[in-house]
Design a protein around this motif. Structure first.
Motif, PDB file in Angstrom:
ATOM      1  N   LEU A 202       0.823  -1.211   0.000  1.00 44.21           N
ATOM      2  CA  LEU A 202       0.000   0.000   0.000  1.00 44.21           C
ATOM      3  C   LEU A 202       0.860   1.265   0.000  1.00 44.21           C
ATOM      4  N   ALA A 203       2.006   1.208   0.669  1.00 46.74           N
ATOM      5  CA  ALA A 203       2.893   2.378   0.690  1.00 46.74           C
ATOM      6  C   ALA A 203       3.397   2.698  -0.708  1.00 46.74           C
ATOM      7  N   ALA A 204       3.729   1.667  -1.483  1.00 45.71           N
ATOM      8  CA  ALA A 204       4.199   1.889  -2.852  1.00 45.71           C
ATOM      9  C   ALA A 204       3.091   2.464  -3.729  1.00 45.71           C
ATOM     10  N   LEU A 205       1.871   1.947  -3.588  1.00 46.27           N
ATOM     11  CA  LEU A 205       0.746   2.482  -4.362  1.00 46.27           C
ATOM     12  C   LEU A 205       0.510   3.943  -4.017  1.00 46.27           C
ATOM     13  N   HIS A 206       0.522   4.251  -2.717  1.00 44.19           N
ATOM     14  CA  HIS A 206       0.260   5.624  -2.279  1.00 44.19           C
ATOM     15  C   HIS A 206       1.316   6.581  -2.834  1.00 44.19           C
ATOM     16  N   ALA A 207       2.584   6.162  -2.770  1.00 41.20           N
ATOM     17  CA  ALA A 207       3.661   7.032  -3.252  1.00 41.20           C
ATOM     18  C   ALA A 207       3.533   7.285  -4.753  1.00 41.20           C
ATOM     19  N   ALA A 208       2.964   6.316  -5.485  1.00 38.15           N
ATOM     20  CA  ALA A 208       2.814   6.461  -6.934  1.00 38.15           C
ATOM     21  C   ALA A 208       1.485   7.110  -7.317  1.00 38.15           C
ATOM     22  N   GLY A 209       0.652   7.418  -6.328  1.00 37.76           N
ATOM     23  CA  GLY A 209      -0.644   8.023  -6.604  1.00 37.76           C
ATOM     24  C   GLY A 209      -1.627   7.067  -7.255  1.00 37.76           C
ATOM     25  N   VAL A 210      -1.448   5.773  -7.007  1.00 37.85           N
ATOM     26  CA  VAL A 210      -2.337   4.746  -7.578  1.00 37.85           C
ATOM     27  C   VAL A 210      -3.304   4.282  -6.498  1.00 37.85           C
ATOM     28  N   PRO A 211      -4.591   4.419  -6.703  1.00 39.25           N
ATOM     29  CA  PRO A 211      -5.554   3.997  -5.680  1.00 39.25           C
ATOM     30  C   PRO A 211      -5.597   2.476  -5.556  1.00 39.25           C
ATOM     31  N   HIS A 212      -5.927   2.020  -4.360  1.00 40.44           N
ATOM     32  CA  HIS A 212      -6.063   0.585  -4.121  1.00 40.44           C
ATOM     33  C   HIS A 212      -7.536   0.202  -4.170  1.00 40.44           C
ATOM     34  N   ASP A 213      -7.864  -0.755  -5.007  1.00 37.97           N
ATOM     35  CA  ASP A 213      -9.212  -1.290  -5.106  1.00 37.97           C
ATOM     36  C   ASP A 213      -9.299  -2.514  -4.190  1.00 37.97           C
ATOM     37  N   PRO A 214     -10.107  -2.458  -3.121  1.00 39.07           N
ATOM     38  CA  PRO A 214     -10.200  -3.589  -2.188  1.00 39.07           C
ATOM     39  C   PRO A 214     -10.580  -4.908  -2.860  1.00 39.07           C
ATOM     40  N   ARG A 215     -11.256  -4.837  -4.008  1.00 34.22           N
ATOM     41  CA  ARG A 215     -11.631  -6.069  -4.705  1.00 34.22           C
ATOM     42  C   ARG A 215     -10.400  -6.793  -5.251  1.00 34.22           C
ATOM     43  N   LEU A 216      -9.277  -6.080  -5.322  1.00 36.27           N
ATOM     44  CA  LEU A 216      -8.042  -6.682  -5.822  1.00 36.27           C
ATOM     45  C   LEU A 216      -7.209  -7.324  -4.708  1.00 36.27           C
ATOM     46  N   ALA A 217      -7.850  -7.542  -3.567  1.00 34.51           N
ATOM     47  CA  ALA A 217      -7.205  -8.253  -2.459  1.00 34.51           C
ATOM     48  C   ALA A 217      -8.165  -9.322  -1.945  1.00 34.51           C
ATOM     49  N   PRO A 218      -8.381 -10.385  -2.727  1.00 35.41           N
ATOM     50  CA  PRO A 218      -9.337 -11.419  -2.316  1.00 35.41           C
ATOM     51  C   PRO A 218      -8.905 -12.108  -1.020  1.00 35.41           C
ATOM     52  N   ASP A 219      -9.889 -12.510  -0.235  1.00 37.29           N
ATOM     53  CA  ASP A 219      -9.637 -13.185   1.032  1.00 37.29           C
ATOM     54  C   ASP A 219      -8.816 -14.461   0.801  1.00 37.29           C
ATOM     55  N   THR A 220      -7.655 -14.529   1.423  1.00 38.17           N
ATOM     56  CA  THR A 220      -6.758 -15.678   1.257  1.00 38.17           C
ATOM     57  C   THR A 220      -6.323 -16.154   2.632  1.00 38.17           C
ATOM     58  N   ARG A 221      -6.734 -17.347   3.020  1.00 38.69           N
ATOM     59  CA  ARG A 221      -6.498 -17.840   4.386  1.00 38.69           C
ATOM     60  C   ARG A 221      -5.231 -18.672   4.520  1.00 38.69           C
ATOM     61  N   GLU A 222      -4.712 -19.206   3.422  1.00 38.65           N
ATOM     62  CA  GLU A 222      -3.548 -20.072   3.493  1.00 38.65           C
ATOM     63  C   GLU A 222      -2.510 -19.636   2.464  1.00 38.65           C
ATOM     64  N   PHE A 223      -1.258 -19.949   2.726  1.00 40.01           N
ATOM     65  CA  PHE A 223      -0.166 -19.644   1.801  1.00 40.01           C
ATOM     66  C   PHE A 223       0.155 -20.895   0.988  1.00 40.01           C
ATOM     67  N   THR A 224      -0.813 -21.376   0.220  1.00 33.44           N
ATOM     68  CA  THR A 224      -0.651 -22.626  -0.525  1.00 33.44           C
ATOM     69  C   THR A 224      -0.903 -22.397  -2.013  1.00 33.44           C
ATOM     70  N   ARG A 225      -0.507 -23.368  -2.823  1.00 33.64           N
ATOM     71  CA  ARG A 225      -0.739 -23.284  -4.265  1.00 33.64           C
ATOM     72  C   ARG A 225      -2.230 -23.228  -4.567  1.00 33.64           C
ATOM     73  N   SER A 226      -3.014 -24.079  -3.896  1.00 29.98           N
ATOM     74  CA  SER A 226      -4.456 -24.120  -4.169  1.00 29.98           C
ATOM     75  C   SER A 226      -5.124 -22.808  -3.791  1.00 29.98           C
TER      76      SER A 226
END
Length: 341
Positions: A202-226
């Motif tokens: 988010l810090a990089a987006l803010h510095a570049a003036g690029v808004p963050h769309d919450p839909r582009l952060a889908p809920d992810t509960r595990e750090f797995t391939r699936s």
């Protein structure tokens, strides 16, 4: 020959007891031919080093524990290999513990209860409460690994996750991408790794003036391939899908790449993909993966050195100050964000 002693091995090999001890501990370089004679004598006599006796004699057993959330994770498997190599150079054996992220198991190991002969513990905690850890009664020497921040008397070895996440995000932005997604952010309470990597993103987006769309952060509960594959399918189903995605580890990125391939999305032409950890498979996939490469060897060396200092101080009855050790990392750019030509 039951109950063989160090002296018996020395006589069989035709060397001094000290030489046998050096071979057993691996602390000092011994000539190859001499080492082979000693090892052959050890095998012939079925000699077993007595860790209990060594512990009584020196205050040390030469055994340390490494506890990680999941050994099946390529990152932790590769880190464990580096810890074993670093410990071997110092004449120590490593007992590997898989905590499964269970806070009770993490506490048990942090208290030195997994083996009474353990000299010290390297712990990568996932869910262990800071107050509970700080109140532990057994004071086995402890060094923490990873991103969890604890204000307790223990050395801590880590990389700057937020800075690394910001750097990889800036790389994606420099490619001209503006619909940047993240995979690895759970809804609700997140652990330190996801919090810090999201902060850098988010810090990089803010510095570049690029808004963050919450839909582009889908809920992810595990750090797995699936989990990475499922999150990528969610992102590609959006009316305005992303043109770049930062995955919080390489396993998530592997799953994301598979979903992109299945849906005919070209990487990196249509979608740039980056990961984190630089596990071995990331170098050999198609496309090879752009990722953050933590200095795993540096982490292992610093962690083992810090633990050895604390163990030796404990034997001597002293208490050196605790320290926070930052280890380096590198952004490795590969085919998943680099178009041909």
């Amino acid at each position: 020959m039951a109950g063989s002693r160090l002296k018996d091995v020395a006589e069989r090999a035709g060397v001094s007891i000290k030489t046998v001890s050096n071979v057993v501990r691996g602390e000092i370089k011994v000539a190859d031919r001499t080492r082979e004679r000693v090892l052959r004598a050890i095998a012939e006599l079925d000699y077993q080093p007595n860790a209990s006796a060594r512990h009584l004699r020196t205050g040390r057993s030469g055994i340390i524990a490494l506890a990680v959330p999941e050994l099946v994770s390529p990152y932790f498997a590769e880190l464990a290999a580096q810890v074993i190599a670093a410990a071997k150079k110092r004449g120590c054996t490593v007992l590997i513990e898989d905590t499964g992220g269970d806070p009770a198991e993490e506490l048990r190991i942090a208290c030195g209860l997994s083996d009474p002969l353990i000299d010290g513990v390297l712990l990568s905690p996932l869910r262990l409460d800071e107050q509970v850890l700080g109140a532990r009664k057994q004071r086995v020497p402890l060094v923490l690994l990873g991103e969890q921040s604890y204000e307790i008397p223990a050395d801590h070895v880590l990389i700057d996750n937020a800075a690394a996440a910001r750097e990889v995000t800036e790389h994606l932005l420099a490619l001209g991408r503006r619909r940047l997604a993240v995979i690895g952010q759970p809804s609700g309470l997140a652990h330190a790794t996801t919090v810090q990597r999201m902060h850098g993103f988010l810090a990089a987006l803010h510095a570049a003036g690029v808004p963050h769309d919450p839909r582009l952060a889908p809920d992810t509960r595990e750090f797995t391939r699936s989990a990475g594959a499922a999150a990528m399918r969610t992102l590609l189903a959006l009316e305005d899908p992303p043109d770049a995605v930062f995955c919080f580890n390489d396993l998530l990125a592997a799953g994301a790449l598979r979903s992109a391939y299945d849906q005919g999305v070209r990487v990196p032409q249509d979608l740039a993909v980056a990961g984190f950890d630089d596990v071995e498979e990331s170098r050999y996939g198609t496309p090879s993966l752009t990722t953050i490469a933590p200095d795993k060897r540096g982490i292992a060396e610093l962690a083992v050195d810090a633990l050895m200092r604390r163990i030796e101080a404990g034997v001597a009855g002293t208490t050196p100050p605790h320290a926070r050790h930052l280890v380096g990392y590198e952004l490795v750019v590969r085919e998943s964000t680099r178009a041909e030509g």
